[in-house]
Design a protein around this motif. Sequence first.
Motif, mmCIF file in Angstrom:
data_model
loop_
_atom_site.group_PDB
_atom_site.id
_atom_site.type_symbol
_atom_site.label_atom_id
_atom_site.label_comp_id
_atom_site.label_asym_id
_atom_site.label_seq_id
_atom_site.Cartn_x
_atom_site.Cartn_y
_atom_site.Cartn_z
ATOM 1 N N ASP A 638 0.982 -1.585 0.246
ATOM 2 C CA ASP A 638 0.077 -0.023 -0.088
ATOM 3 C C ASP A 638 1.094 0.906 0.131
ATOM 4 O O ASP A 638 0.615 2.350 -0.531
ATOM 5 C CB ASP A 638 -1.070 -0.377 1.419
ATOM 6 N N ALA A 639 1.505 0.710 1.351
ATOM 7 C CA ALA A 639 2.636 2.421 1.665
ATOM 8 C C ALA A 639 3.348 2.680 0.116
ATOM 9 O O ALA A 639 3.979 3.843 -0.819
ATOM 10 C CB ALA A 639 3.712 2.177 2.252
ATOM 11 N N ASP A 642 1.447 4.388 -2.775
ATOM 12 C CA ASP A 642 2.083 5.857 -2.214
ATOM 13 C C ASP A 642 3.222 6.703 -2.637
ATOM 14 O O ASP A 642 2.880 8.190 -2.057
ATOM 15 C CB ASP A 642 1.003 5.850 -0.350
ATOM 16 N N SER A 644 5.499 6.475 -0.675
ATOM 17 C CA SER A 644 6.029 6.401 0.793
ATOM 18 C C SER A 644 6.739 5.277 1.467
ATOM 19 O O SER A 644 8.119 5.384 1.813
ATOM 20 C CB SER A 644 5.388 6.726 1.901
#
Lengths: 956, 73
Positions: A638-639, A642, A644
């Motif tokens: 997920d990150a 995004d 990150s």
Amino acid sequence: MKDFILPDADFGTPARRSDKTVTLTIDGTDVTVPEGTSVMRAAAMAGIEIPKLCATDSLEPIGSCRLCMVEIEGRRGTPASCTTPAADGMAVQTQTPKLAKLRRGVMELYISDHPLDCLTCAANGDCQLQDMAGAVGLREVRYTPGANHFETRQNGEANPRFEAKDTSNPYFTYDPAKCIACFRCVRACEEVQGTFALTVEGRGFAARIASGTTDFLSSDCVSCGACVQACPTATLQENAVIEMGTPDRAIVTTCAYCGVGCSFRAEMKGDQLVRMVPWKDGKANRGHSCVKGRFAFGYAAHPDRIQSPMIRETIDQPWREVSWDEALAFTAQRLRRIQAESGTGAIGGITSSRCTNEETFLVQKLIRQVFGNNNVDTCARVCHSPTGYGLKTTFGTSAGTQDFDSVEAADVVLVIGANPTDGHPVFASRLKKRLRQGARLIVADPRRIDLVKGPHVQAAHHLALRPGTNVALLTAMAHVIVTEGLTDSAFIAERCDAEAFADWAAFVAEDHLGPEATEALTGVPADQVRQAARLYATGGNAAIYYGLGVTEHSQGSTTVMAIANLAMATGNIGRPGVGVNPLRGQNNVQGSCDMGSFPHELPGYRHVHDPEARGVFERLWNVTISDEPGLRIPNMLDAAVDGSFRGLYVQGEDILQSDPDTRHVAAGLAAMDCVIVHDLFLNETANYAHVFLPGSSFLEKDGTFTNAERRLNRVRRVMAPMTGLADWEVTMALANAMGAGWDYAHPSEIMDEIAATTPSFAGVSYDLLDREGSVQWPCNEAAPKGTPVMHEAGFVRGKGLFVITDYVPTDERTGPRFPLLLTTGRILSQYNVGAQTRRTANTAWHGEDRLEIHPHDAETRGIAEGDWVRLASRSGETSLRATLTDRVSPGVVYTTFHHPETQANVVTSDYSDWATNCPEYKVTAVQVALSNGPSDWQEDYAAQARAARRILPAAE
Amino acid sequence: MTPDKLAYMANQIATAFARLPDDEAEAAIAAHIDQFWDPRMRARLLSLAESPKTGLSDRARGAAALIRRPETA
């Protein structure tokens, strides 16, 4: 490391346990043995070998070959020593002129129907018939040629008794011409494996071994190898021995497949592995094996193995083979650049549950010490992380409570969400042996797994629950136990938290949680639930074995706690024969969890919040350890989407194939700037990698694996790493390229560091493992030889904690568009994503994933056996062929996930366990319809994979 | 990590502690999130909790006040 060679003496008949001993005299030597021990075994224990053919100590004796006869003072005749129990005061003679003459006569008869082609026979030098002919001094065969089973032609005609070799099994050959009808193979199939695939046809001279009415491959044979191992001649022989000749030495090591962790003798010829033979002193497997460990090791020498490091700037480019130095410098520079741009927490890694403890420890050390964060996770995230949470909460530590031997003392066994005959076959054989002795079985599984009904094994209850209703079912069982007064009050009062128990007992007693009220949810008739609960609570020692059908749900952790509640409520914890036993999937998934592979835990399950635990490593590693939990695998992806999280080091795991919702995984991987795959093969994840570091197989390195019973077994290097470096050396080189300055010379030094920093491993060392063979953690001052059974005197957490387990239905719901529930699992011959087993002859048994569908559901959709069908969910769709079977209930379909062409995980959802984010693989709402073949997605995927696997010719 | 997914995860945790009284449940939710969520996930959840319409259950929102503040988001 020098070879580790052990003698494997055959005592002829199995060991007997008894409190009483008897003393007898054999050839003038006094021997004291447990009552019930055979004269043959007693003699072997005194170092006296009695000739034998049909006896071996893995099987009950039948006294058929008559070679082992002895004379006993005061008794008439010459009884068979294998079937004669030793008695007090008995005086036995094993060698007399009379016995010698009789034995020669017996051998002469055997040899009269056996070809004399010893010099060209595959068993030459490893044949007990040959050995016994020598031992008894056979010098002539006086019988004139006559009817026999070995000559192809007689009197100018085909010999009607001759049967050709059966070469249908890819791993061994059955040559009836060499058979002496000792029935060891038939008995091994029954007693050791429990499959009953082999039988004896005919009587007397006509007696022949048969694999039912067909050849071996088409028969019920599961290719475990027990018959081959038991055969005293070349009748059942490994093809590898036929092709290569007999091995010259053996090194004891540990299988790298499932969590049973079988010990094997790797039998070698130079640096060539000839065969793997289960080691009888292995404490997990006690001399047994399955088709994977015994035979499916050819992947380690497969031409697909990548032997050079490779890099590429972007994933649309072909791979470029480079030196280790260049690959590591490229990697280190990229990872550091990402951290400079996006922060310390922008990179992380995944440890491998297939690699050794030492290698896993180093990967998490790399991340914690060198990367400077806690972004480390392991494949246990997607399998047994709920076990970690659930058992830690209730009992205080995250591990199975028993050793495998414990099953021998179980009276009732509850198997839930596990399919041991396929997933953990050697344990299944041990379980079936106990069931044949009379233990009773409860199976809770949506599918009619083989254990439910098989030869001489039948479950007392099969609770065929609807996928996703484990908590409702287990809580209903608890309801019965509490409301019918079947709890073990003394155990609860002494061992468990009283207030928590009172709350829990009041909770489960609520009417709406009883079996009648929940029948509509679970689909299991209330009466069956009641009977099963009563049996579990009152049937004697009751043990629970469970697998991923428990954990891989949105309520996985809750289900584990519901299991723990049942065990505590009935006092089934803390002694042999009982317990809560997670069957671990991969060879070292227990070890990878133990070694601090979770983002919130340091080695030994100590939370990163704990300053004392951090301090231990901070002082040794001279860094500050972050006190913040890191990202879990799904969070990393997920990150990554995004932006990150940009760099990932993946050792020995194929997250693209094994993790749920393939498209989401692919999107996460594609978003990263530095994906490092460290593996034997260009796996599916490598399609999205920038760096490929070639790995080493379990045959090529030293280390330890920890199996599902917390047992640390040694892995021993039997050949040099194909790429020049073992995996631990590669991780060390990467750490050093990033400035770490590590200087381990051998994995034993890594184990010493583990022991020095982790209390539950404080007593572990390679010296101890070489001495003891294996140990189960905790192994420390309090338990210097390890701990077979946990929570014996009290729970690790102090008082056992009952936890309230409200059933919460998953949000993955069926509806008009997706009316069926898909659940997934594995099959005996294949392993996990199949990277290893697909590269062996095991594909003879399972060449593709199939969709199991009930005939009713198939009929309404016009689906016939073998048709291509489209399997679609809210996440995606794939195509595969259908198999019609009533193993699954109407409304439920099932498939395996061993083949990347199918990619069953493109269908599975993004839902996960509330506590651990363990994905909900086991419940997906789907629709099934006829299709023409592979879906567009499958074709696109295959094209992308082909492009991503291009390798440029090496630059000169 | 979409806000929806984070809210969903927090609500799932809240549901698991549904049987506890409000104050105990909120403490349990916050403790669970502190133990298992990386700081960037916590930071996002905290900012979610500040805006009213984000799909967070009351108890998950209530737990936010007890969640350990990440040092740097």
